[in-house]
Each structure stands twice: as C-alpha cells, then as structure tokens.
Design a protein around this motif. Structure first.
Motif, PDB file in Angstrom:
ATOM      1  N   ALA A  65      -0.109   9.556   8.444  1.00 39.33           N
ATOM      2  CA  ALA A  65      -0.981   8.265   7.826  1.00 39.33           C
ATOM      3  C   ALA A  65      -1.596   9.057   6.235  1.00 39.33           C
ATOM      4  O   ALA A  65      -1.523   8.464   5.688  1.00 39.33           O
ATOM      5  CB  ALA A  65      -2.267   7.657   9.157  1.00 39.33           C
ATOM      6  N   ILE A  66      -1.979   9.780   6.243  1.00 46.90           N
ATOM      7  CA  ILE A  66      -2.783  10.830   5.331  1.00 46.90           C
ATOM      8  C   ILE A  66      -1.525  10.898   3.979  1.00 46.90           C
ATOM      9  O   ILE A  66      -1.990  11.302   2.784  1.00 46.90           O
ATOM     10  CB  ILE A  66      -3.515  12.315   5.493  1.00 46.90           C
ATOM     11  CG1 ILE A  66      -4.769  11.629   6.346  1.00 46.90           C
ATOM     12  CG2 ILE A  66      -4.033  13.008   4.159  1.00 46.90           C
ATOM     13  CD1 ILE A  66      -5.625  12.878   7.176  1.00 46.90           C
ATOM     14  N   GLY A  67      -0.298  11.611   4.819  1.00 44.77           N
ATOM     15  CA  GLY A  67       0.729  11.406   4.424  1.00 44.77           C
ATOM     16  C   GLY A  67       1.022  10.599   2.873  1.00 44.77           C
ATOM     17  O   GLY A  67       1.916  10.412   1.982  1.00 44.77           O
ATOM     18  N   VAL A  68       0.877   9.457   3.883  1.00 48.84           N
ATOM     19  CA  VAL A  68       1.485   8.174   3.145  1.00 48.84           C
ATOM     20  C   VAL A  68       0.025   7.542   2.231  1.00 48.84           C
ATOM     21  O   VAL A  68       0.813   7.485   1.154  1.00 48.84           O
ATOM     22  CB  VAL A  68       1.287   7.049   4.358  1.00 48.84           C
ATOM     23  CG1 VAL A  68       1.187   5.410   3.773  1.00 48.84           C
ATOM     24  CG2 VAL A  68       2.323   6.897   5.793  1.00 48.84           C
ATOM     25  N   VAL A  69      -0.949   7.632   2.844  1.00 46.95           N
ATOM     26  CA  VAL A  69      -1.891   7.646   1.739  1.00 46.95           C
ATOM     27  C   VAL A  69      -1.593   8.712   0.363  1.00 46.95           C
ATOM     28  O   VAL A  69      -1.504   8.053  -0.815  1.00 46.95           O
ATOM     29  CB  VAL A  69      -3.171   7.717   2.423  1.00 46.95           C
ATOM     30  CG1 VAL A  69      -4.405   7.466   0.857  1.00 46.95           C
ATOM     31  CG2 VAL A  69      -3.800   6.465   3.239  1.00 46.95           C
ATOM     32  N   GLU A  70      -1.082   9.722   0.546  1.00 45.83           N
ATOM     33  CA  GLU A  70      -1.458  10.948  -0.896  1.00 45.83           C
ATOM     34  C   GLU A  70       0.388  10.525  -1.576  1.00 45.83           C
ATOM     35  O   GLU A  70       0.415  11.125  -2.796  1.00 45.83           O
ATOM     36  CB  GLU A  70      -1.223  11.704  -0.185  1.00 45.83           C
ATOM     37  CG  GLU A  70      -3.009  12.376   0.330  1.00 45.83           C
ATOM     38  CD  GLU A  70      -3.333  12.116  -1.059  1.00 45.83           C
ATOM     39  OE1 GLU A  70      -3.283  12.697  -1.986  1.00 45.83           O
ATOM     40  OE2 GLU A  70      -4.897  11.801  -0.681  1.00 45.83           O
ATOM     41  N   GLY A  71       0.764  10.149  -0.275  1.00 40.82           N
ATOM     42  CA  GLY A  71       2.017   9.657  -0.891  1.00 40.82           C
ATOM     43  C   GLY A  71       3.315  11.266  -1.365  1.00 40.82           C
ATOM     44  O   GLY A  71       4.446  11.035  -1.628  1.00 40.82           O
ATOM     45  N   ALA A  94       3.781   2.497  13.709  1.00 40.89           N
ATOM     46  CA  ALA A  94       3.650   1.603  13.029  1.00 40.89           C
ATOM     47  C   ALA A  94       2.142   1.148  12.994  1.00 40.89           C
ATOM     48  O   ALA A  94       1.796   0.868  11.588  1.00 40.89           O
ATOM     49  CB  ALA A  94       4.237   1.176  13.561  1.00 40.89           C
ATOM     50  N   GLU A  95       0.985   1.649  14.059  1.00 41.16           N
ATOM     51  CA  GLU A  95       0.122   1.334  13.664  1.00 41.16           C
ATOM     52  C   GLU A  95      -0.675   2.247  12.785  1.00 41.16           C
ATOM     53  O   GLU A  95      -1.733   2.017  12.659  1.00 41.16           O
ATOM     54  CB  GLU A  95      -0.573   0.876  15.123  1.00 41.16           C
ATOM     55  CG  GLU A  95      -0.336  -0.396  15.843  1.00 41.16           C
ATOM     56  CD  GLU A  95      -0.564  -0.072  17.384  1.00 41.16           C
ATOM     57  OE1 GLU A  95      -1.794  -0.269  17.794  1.00 41.16           O
ATOM     58  OE2 GLU A  95       0.283  -1.167  18.057  1.00 41.16           O
ATOM     59  N   ALA A  96      -0.754   3.620  13.241  1.00 44.24           N
ATOM     60  CA  ALA A  96      -1.426   4.439  12.031  1.00 44.24           C
ATOM     61  C   ALA A  96      -0.771   4.439  10.908  1.00 44.24           C
ATOM     62  O   ALA A  96      -1.561   4.520  10.223  1.00 44.24           O
ATOM     63  CB  ALA A  96      -1.150   5.611  12.955  1.00 44.24           C
ATOM     64  N   ILE A  97       0.125   3.612  10.669  1.00 39.88           N
ATOM     65  CA  ILE A  97       0.609   3.460   9.088  1.00 39.88           C
ATOM     66  C   ILE A  97      -0.188   2.086   8.993  1.00 39.88           C
ATOM     67  O   ILE A  97      -0.719   2.418   7.941  1.00 39.88           O
ATOM     68  CB  ILE A  97       2.010   3.405   9.424  1.00 39.88           C
ATOM     69  CG1 ILE A  97       2.944   4.869   9.381  1.00 39.88           C
ATOM     70  CG2 ILE A  97       2.960   2.753   7.528  1.00 39.88           C
ATOM     71  CD1 ILE A  97       3.996   4.752   9.508  1.00 39.88           C
ATOM     72  N   GLY A  98       0.226   1.230   9.549  1.00 38.35           N
ATOM     73  CA  GLY A  98      -0.747  -0.227   9.302  1.00 38.35           C
ATOM     74  C   GLY A  98      -2.650   0.207   8.950  1.00 38.35           C
ATOM     75  O   GLY A  98      -2.371  -1.181   7.849  1.00 38.35           O
ATOM     76  N   VAL A  99      -2.723   1.312   9.188  1.00 39.59           N
ATOM     77  CA  VAL A  99      -4.217   1.341   8.790  1.00 39.59           C
ATOM     78  C   VAL A  99      -4.536   1.286   7.645  1.00 39.59           C
ATOM     79  O   VAL A  99      -4.872   1.343   6.833  1.00 39.59           O
ATOM     80  CB  VAL A  99      -4.575   2.875   9.478  1.00 39.59           C
ATOM     81  CG1 VAL A  99      -6.469   2.903   8.969  1.00 39.59           C
ATOM     82  CG2 VAL A  99      -4.950   1.984  10.969  1.00 39.59           C
ATOM     83  N   PRO A 107       0.210   0.652  -2.450  1.00 42.05           N
ATOM     84  CA  PRO A 107       1.089   1.055  -2.517  1.00 42.05           C
ATOM     85  C   PRO A 107       1.230   2.717  -1.405  1.00 42.05           C
ATOM     86  O   PRO A 107       3.045   2.419  -0.982  1.00 42.05           O
ATOM     87  CB  PRO A 107       0.575   2.755  -3.428  1.00 42.05           C
ATOM     88  CG  PRO A 107      -0.987   2.899  -3.844  1.00 42.05           C
ATOM     89  CD  PRO A 107      -0.668   0.614  -3.469  1.00 42.05           C
ATOM     90  N   ALA A 108       0.686   1.779   0.088  1.00 39.32           N
ATOM     91  CA  ALA A 108       0.992   2.751   0.983  1.00 39.32           C
ATOM     92  C   ALA A 108       2.154   1.556   1.745  1.00 39.32           C
ATOM     93  O   ALA A 108       2.908   2.118   2.887  1.00 39.32           O
ATOM     94  CB  ALA A 108      -0.555   2.294   2.483  1.00 39.32           C
ATOM     95  N   THR A 109       2.132   0.632   1.484  1.00 38.78           N
ATOM     96  CA  THR A 109       2.923  -0.352   2.015  1.00 38.78           C
ATOM     97  C   THR A 109       5.101   0.149   1.564  1.00 38.78           C
ATOM     98  O   THR A 109       5.316   0.097   2.165  1.00 38.78           O
ATOM     99  CB  THR A 109       3.610  -1.945   2.204  1.00 38.78           C
ATOM    100  OG1 THR A 109       3.482  -1.804  -0.239  1.00 38.78           O
ATOM    101  CG2 THR A 109       2.144  -2.277   1.803  1.00 38.78           C
ATOM    102  N   ARG A 114       8.403   3.829   4.062  1.00 38.00           N
ATOM    103  CA  ARG A 114       9.772   5.291   4.078  1.00 38.00           C
ATOM    104  C   ARG A 114       9.019   6.351   4.971  1.00 38.00           C
ATOM    105  O   ARG A 114       9.720   7.278   6.040  1.00 38.00           O
ATOM    106  CB  ARG A 114       9.083   6.558   2.846  1.00 38.00           C
ATOM    107  CG  ARG A 114      10.576   5.354   1.742  1.00 38.00           C
ATOM    108  CD  ARG A 114       9.368   6.488   0.303  1.00 38.00           C
ATOM    109  NE  ARG A 114      10.317   6.192  -0.395  1.00 38.00           N
ATOM    110  CZ  ARG A 114       9.501   5.660  -1.638  1.00 38.00           C
ATOM    111  NH1 ARG A 114       8.790   6.539  -1.898  1.00 38.00           N
ATOM    112  NH2 ARG A 114      10.631   5.308  -2.834  1.00 38.00           N
ATOM    113  N   ALA A 115       7.907   6.309   5.707  1.00 38.62           N
ATOM    114  CA  ALA A 115       7.049   6.952   6.875  1.00 38.62           C
ATOM    115  C   ALA A 115       7.985   6.508   7.910  1.00 38.62           C
ATOM    116  O   ALA A 115       8.482   7.400   8.805  1.00 38.62           O
ATOM    117  CB  ALA A 115       5.757   6.670   7.260  1.00 38.62           C
ATOM    118  N   TYR A 116       7.791   4.987   8.578  1.00 36.60           N
ATOM    119  CA  TYR A 116       8.305   4.637   9.046  1.00 36.60           C
ATOM    120  C   TYR A 116       9.624   5.074   9.706  1.00 36.60           C
ATOM    121  O   TYR A 116      10.279   5.162  10.424  1.00 36.60           O
ATOM    122  CB  TYR A 116       7.890   3.641   9.437  1.00 36.60           C
ATOM    123  CG  TYR A 116       8.200   2.469  11.047  1.00 36.60           C
ATOM    124  CD1 TYR A 116       7.298   2.807  12.214  1.00 36.60           C
ATOM    125  CD2 TYR A 116       8.873   1.728  10.876  1.00 36.60           C
ATOM    126  CE1 TYR A 116       7.832   2.622  12.910  1.00 36.60           C
ATOM    127  CE2 TYR A 116       9.507   1.059  11.984  1.00 36.60           C
ATOM    128  CZ  TYR A 116       8.354   1.183  13.469  1.00 36.60           C
ATOM    129  OH  TYR A 116       9.499   1.018  14.797  1.00 36.60           O
TER     130      TYR A 116
END
Length: 133
Positions: A65-71, A94-99, A107-109, A114-116
């Motif tokens: 999830a942090i990787g998603v937020v940081e891009g 998916a739920e961790a990414i949803g947060v 940007p998280a979407t 990509r993360a999912y």
C-alpha cells in the motif's frame, strides 16, 4: 506486427516481473559500490518484516500500500511478490490497495491498479488462482 487484446493483457500481466528484472542489475551495481549500506538496509528489512504483533503477510500488504501511495513500481513489484509469497489473497491485496484510494486519492487508483495486477501475477506464479475470501 499487430497486437491483439490478448497480447496486451499478457504484456500488462508481466509488469511485476519485468520491473523486478530491470532493477536487478541496477541494484547489483550500486550494492557493489556501497555494500555496507545495503547490508544495513537488509538487516532493517529483516527486522521490520519479522513476525510480531503483526504477521509478515500483513506487513507486506502495508508495504504494498505504501508503494502505491509513493508511486514506486519497484516497491509495488517487490512487496506484491512478497505478500503473495506470504499467503495474501487477491481480496486482501485489493482491500489494502483500496485504503490507498482513501488516503491518496486519484493517483492511487492508477498505481493501485498496477499494484493489483502485479500482485495477481505473482499469486498466479505461486498457484494461488482465484481465491478472493
């Protein structure tokens, strides 16, 4: 040469592995230049992901999830793979990414999708097909 939908899907589904493979020689070169720093980071990583009040799977999902937020595609690929190896399900990922959507917005979407995809790629490699909890 034409690209059909299936070729595009295959390309997209290799995002996690491609990212990790691209990073290997880069890390190797830098690790040779600063081996003590890499050793220290490795020890920190080992300690941070050790089972405690939170298990390794949960910690890897947090890191994903942090990787998603940081891009950070390298973080997403690395922690997506580690979360799959630690037994995380597609639904948990998916739920961790949803947060991240809540905490980081639009940007998280993009990075979340990509993360999912990367997580599912690694889960498929480990034979964890279809479980969604």
């Amino acid at each position: 040469m034409t690209t059909d939908t299936n070729d595009t899907a295959v390309q997209a589904s290799l995002h996690g592995k491609v990212v990790l493979n691209d990073l290997v020689p880069l890390h190797r070169n830098l690790r040779h230049a600063i081996p003590d720093v890499y050793k220290g980071f490795g020890e920190l990583s080992k300690a941070a992901f050790a089972d405690g009040a939170l298990d390794k799977k949960t910690k890897e999902l947090i890191a994903l999830a942090i990787g998603v937020v940081e891009g950070c595609d390298g973080c997403v690929a690395s922690h997506g793979q580690a979360a799959a190896r630690a037994g995380a399900t597609r639904q948990e990922a998916a739920e961790a990414i949803g947060v991240t959507f809540l905490m980081h917005g639009g940007p998280a979407t993009i990075h979340g999708a990509r993360a999912y995809d990367a997580f599912c790629e690694f889960a498929d490699t480990l034979g964890q097909r279809g479980e969604t909890k």
